[in-house]
Design an enzyme around this catalytic site. Structure first.
Site, PDB file in Angstrom:
ATOM      1  N   CYS A  76      -3.184   4.898  16.162  1.00 12.90           N
ATOM      2  CA  CYS A  76      -4.465   4.849  15.544  1.00 12.90           C
ATOM      3  C   CYS A  76      -4.949   3.641  15.958  1.00 12.90           C
ATOM      4  CB  CYS A  76      -4.338   4.896  14.036  1.00 12.90           C
ATOM      5  SG  CYS A  76      -5.877   4.833  13.287  1.00 12.90           S
ATOM      6  N   CYS A  82      -6.342  -1.197   8.311  1.00  6.84           N
ATOM      7  CA  CYS A  82      -6.803  -0.426   7.244  1.00  6.84           C
ATOM      8  C   CYS A  82      -5.961  -0.318   6.173  1.00  6.84           C
ATOM      9  CB  CYS A  82      -7.278   1.058   7.765  1.00  6.84           C
ATOM     10  SG  CYS A  82      -6.014   2.346   7.422  1.00  6.84           S
ATOM     11  N   CYS A  85      -0.821   4.091   6.703  1.00  9.71           N
ATOM     12  CA  CYS A  85       0.272   4.401   7.785  1.00  9.71           C
ATOM     13  C   CYS A  85       0.985   3.249   8.447  1.00  9.71           C
ATOM     14  CB  CYS A  85      -0.473   5.180   8.968  1.00  9.71           C
ATOM     15  SG  CYS A  85      -1.551   6.590   8.258  1.00  9.71           S
ATOM     16  N   CYS A 178      -9.752   8.908  11.738  1.00 13.14           N
ATOM     17  CA  CYS A 178      -8.647   8.871  10.954  1.00 13.14           C
ATOM     18  C   CYS A 178      -7.757  10.163  11.471  1.00 13.14           C
ATOM     19  CB  CYS A 178      -9.046   8.922   9.479  1.00 13.14           C
ATOM     20  SG  CYS A 178      -7.560   9.006   8.480  1.00 13.14           S
ATOM     21  N   GLN A 301      -1.234  18.557  -4.553  1.00 13.54           N
ATOM     22  CA  GLN A 301      -0.381  17.913  -3.529  1.00 13.54           C
ATOM     23  C   GLN A 301      -1.124  17.882  -2.336  1.00 13.54           C
ATOM     24  OE1 GLN A 301       2.439  16.116  -3.681  1.00 13.54           O
ATOM     25  NE2 GLN A 301       3.547  16.851  -5.469  1.00 13.54           N
ATOM     26  N   TYR A 330       5.128  17.505 -17.094  1.00 12.80           N
ATOM     27  CA  TYR A 330       4.059  16.761 -16.339  1.00 12.80           C
ATOM     28  C   TYR A 330       3.598  17.820 -15.324  1.00 12.80           C
ATOM     29  CZ  TYR A 330       6.692  12.740 -18.027  1.00 12.80           C
ATOM     30  OH  TYR A 330       7.261  12.152 -18.886  1.00 12.80           O
ATOM     31  N   ASP A 400       8.497  16.598 -13.319  1.00 13.44           N
ATOM     32  CA  ASP A 400       7.889  15.778 -12.280  1.00 13.44           C
ATOM     33  C   ASP A 400       6.872  14.850 -12.513  1.00 13.44           C
ATOM     34  OD1 ASP A 400       6.896  15.271  -9.732  1.00 13.44           O
ATOM     35  OD2 ASP A 400       5.847  17.135  -9.334  1.00 13.44           O
ATOM     36  N   CYS A 427       8.519  11.016  -7.136  1.00 13.07           N
ATOM     37  CA  CYS A 427       7.751  10.276  -6.040  1.00 13.07           C
ATOM     38  C   CYS A 427       8.283   8.833  -5.865  1.00 13.07           C
ATOM     39  CB  CYS A 427       6.147  10.430  -6.029  1.00 13.07           C
ATOM     40  SG  CYS A 427       5.647   9.782  -7.558  1.00 13.07           S
TER      41      CYS A 427
END
Length: 472
Positions: A76, A82, A85, A178, A301, A330, A400, A427
């Site tokens: 990229c 930015c 990534c 992007c 998601q 959750y 979750d 996460c």
């Protein structure tokens, strides 16, 4: 009397040795740990320190002396500017190794509990164009890179449509391409930007809070359906209609074309009125024969294909036979609850956001699922002893939670409920490890499965199966 700005040292020819949190890597200098972005283990660099504490510092690269053999060329053009990534310069296979190690380190160092072997991480089949939702911001003060500032170019037009520079609320990088979302997202964004420039639409001034064009949100689904939400700041009916008509005519494949006039100081749209310009006010996502309605305010998601892999792991760990009562904590829009409902006797989902619960109920009805119940409210206030006694003790709890993990009161309620199995989807394996240590007296971890949802970032999901210890 002004204070003299503190000068930090330059450290020459130091080797980067490992990766760390927030997408950064590590160098060690005497007893000092130095966190550095956009480098790889094996790079040898000169570093300028810019923040220093007793035992750690942050630095930026001044010069590369040797490049790591691990490195690949970032694909990229906006890499390193930015803010997204951050691991593009690492091969995806190496990224997965670091994510796997991150999970192991968190569970062992923070959790300090007995663990089974951690299963090999499930990588994402798509490492580019994998996201189903992106938000872009308009700004009349585009971010200029150091190279642009040092060039002899003049920048009369500073209008940008892209991403916020990390840590700078009023600076936006104009994005040319992007690689995160299907290329239709790039085509739509560039077309809107061009139309706005050609017709003199004022881009938003984030400091002065003025201008017309504020944000766009692009949502795509694995079904091929597309949602576009255009957010304006002013009620300019003629300009709004002209822009929306241009979009509708240029991109007839957009199935849900919406707009908002948001005059608040922040960009959130949860409290805003949505105007339907063309098509439906939702798009449909599919997963294993189930359909999910996704509205402009819905959570889903952001990696649809990998979400399916994640939910399959959670369902496998739950080991449902059809007779179980399942609590889904959750629950969000009820995706996991509805996904496992056909293998359970009943599923009860609990979620803080009322709008998400409304979506959960709607999706259950859409799929003719009649064995789910959904409740909205603060988890620690709903999941009480009286709630459990009223609805029954669960055989399985699936949880979750957000990145912060579970509140102590929720953990106490889970221990009171005493399910046979707990499936903990996280996460953030650091807060997950903390919670596992609190459950360890009553539950043992019997399976661990990391899942990568976000290639080229440091983020990793982790699913853990806990089974109740036999009482002595």
């Amino acid at each position: 009397m002004s204070r003299k700005k503190k000068e930090f040292p330059i450290i020459e020819q130091i080797e980067i040795t490992d990766v760390a949190a927030e997408g950064k890597a590590i160098a060690r200098y005497n007893d000092l740990v130095i966190f550095v972005p956009y480098v790889a283990p094996g790079d040898v660099v000169d570093l300028q320190l810019y923040r220093k504490k007793n035992r750690y510092a942050e630095g930026r690269v001044l010069q590369f002396h040797r490049y790591s053999p691990l490195r690949v060329e970032p694909f990229c053009q906006h890499f390193g500017v930015c803010g997204g990534c951050k691991w593009q310069h690492l091969p995806y296979e190496e990224q997965l190794k670091f994510k796997q190690q991150q999970v192991v380190d968190h569970l062992t160092r923070i959790g300090k509990i007995e663990l089974p072997p951690v299963s090999p991480i499930l990588g994402s089949k798509k490492s580019i164009f994998y996201r189903n939702k992106l938000d872009f911001t308009f700004s009349n003060k585009s971010w200029l890179t150091p190279e642009e500032l040092q060039s002899e170019q003049t920048f009369d037009c500073r209008n940008a449509l892209g991403f916020h520079i990390p840590g700078m609320f009023d600076k936006v990088l104009d994005i040319k391409k992007c690689w995160l979302q299907d290329d239709i997202s790039n085509q739509i964004r560039l077309s809107i930007r061009q139309f706005a420039l050609e017709h003199g639409y004022p881009f938003f001034d984030l400091r002065q809070q003025e201008g017309l064009m504020r944000n766009i949100i692009v949502r795509t689904a694995s079904t091929g359906e597309i949602m576009l939400i255009v957010v304006f700041f002013q009620h300019d009916t003629d300009k709004i209609n002209a822009m929306m008509e241009h979009i509708a005519n240029t991109f007839p494949q957009i199935t849900s074309l919406l707009y908002i006039v948001n005059q608040k100081a922040n960009d959130t749209i949860t409290d805003q009125q949505i105007h339907l310009y063309r098509g439906r006010d939702y798009i449909l996502e599919q997963m294993e024969g189930l359909q999910f309605k996704i509205g402009p305010k819905s959570f889903y998601q952001t990696n649809s294909e990998q979400a399916y892999e994640l939910y399959k792991v959670a369902r496998r760990f739950a080991a449902l036979s059809g007779n179980e009562l399942v609590y889904d904590l959750y629950t969000g829009t009820g995706t996991i609850a509805n996904f496992v409902a056909r293998q359970a006797r009943q599923v009860i989902g609990i979620e803080y956001v009322p709008e998400a619960i409304a979506d959960a109920k709607l999706n259950a009805a859409l799929n003719q699922i009649d064995n789910t119940l959904f409740y909205a409210g603060d988890m620690k206030d709903i999941l009480t002893a009286s709630f459990i006694e009223e609805h029954g003790r669960p055989d399985v709890i699936i949880t979750d939670p957000p990145r912060a993990g579970m509140h102590d009161d929720v953990i106490k309620a889970i221990l009171f409920a005493a399910p046979e199995r707990i499936v903990y989807v996280s996460c953030n394996s650091a807060t997950q490890a903390r919670d596992l240590s609190l459950l360890d007296a009553a539950y043992r971890v019997t399976a661990v499965q990391p899942v990568d949802m976000f290639p080229h970032t440091q983020h990793v999901e982790n699913v853990v199966l806990l089974q109740r210890r036999e009482e002595k």
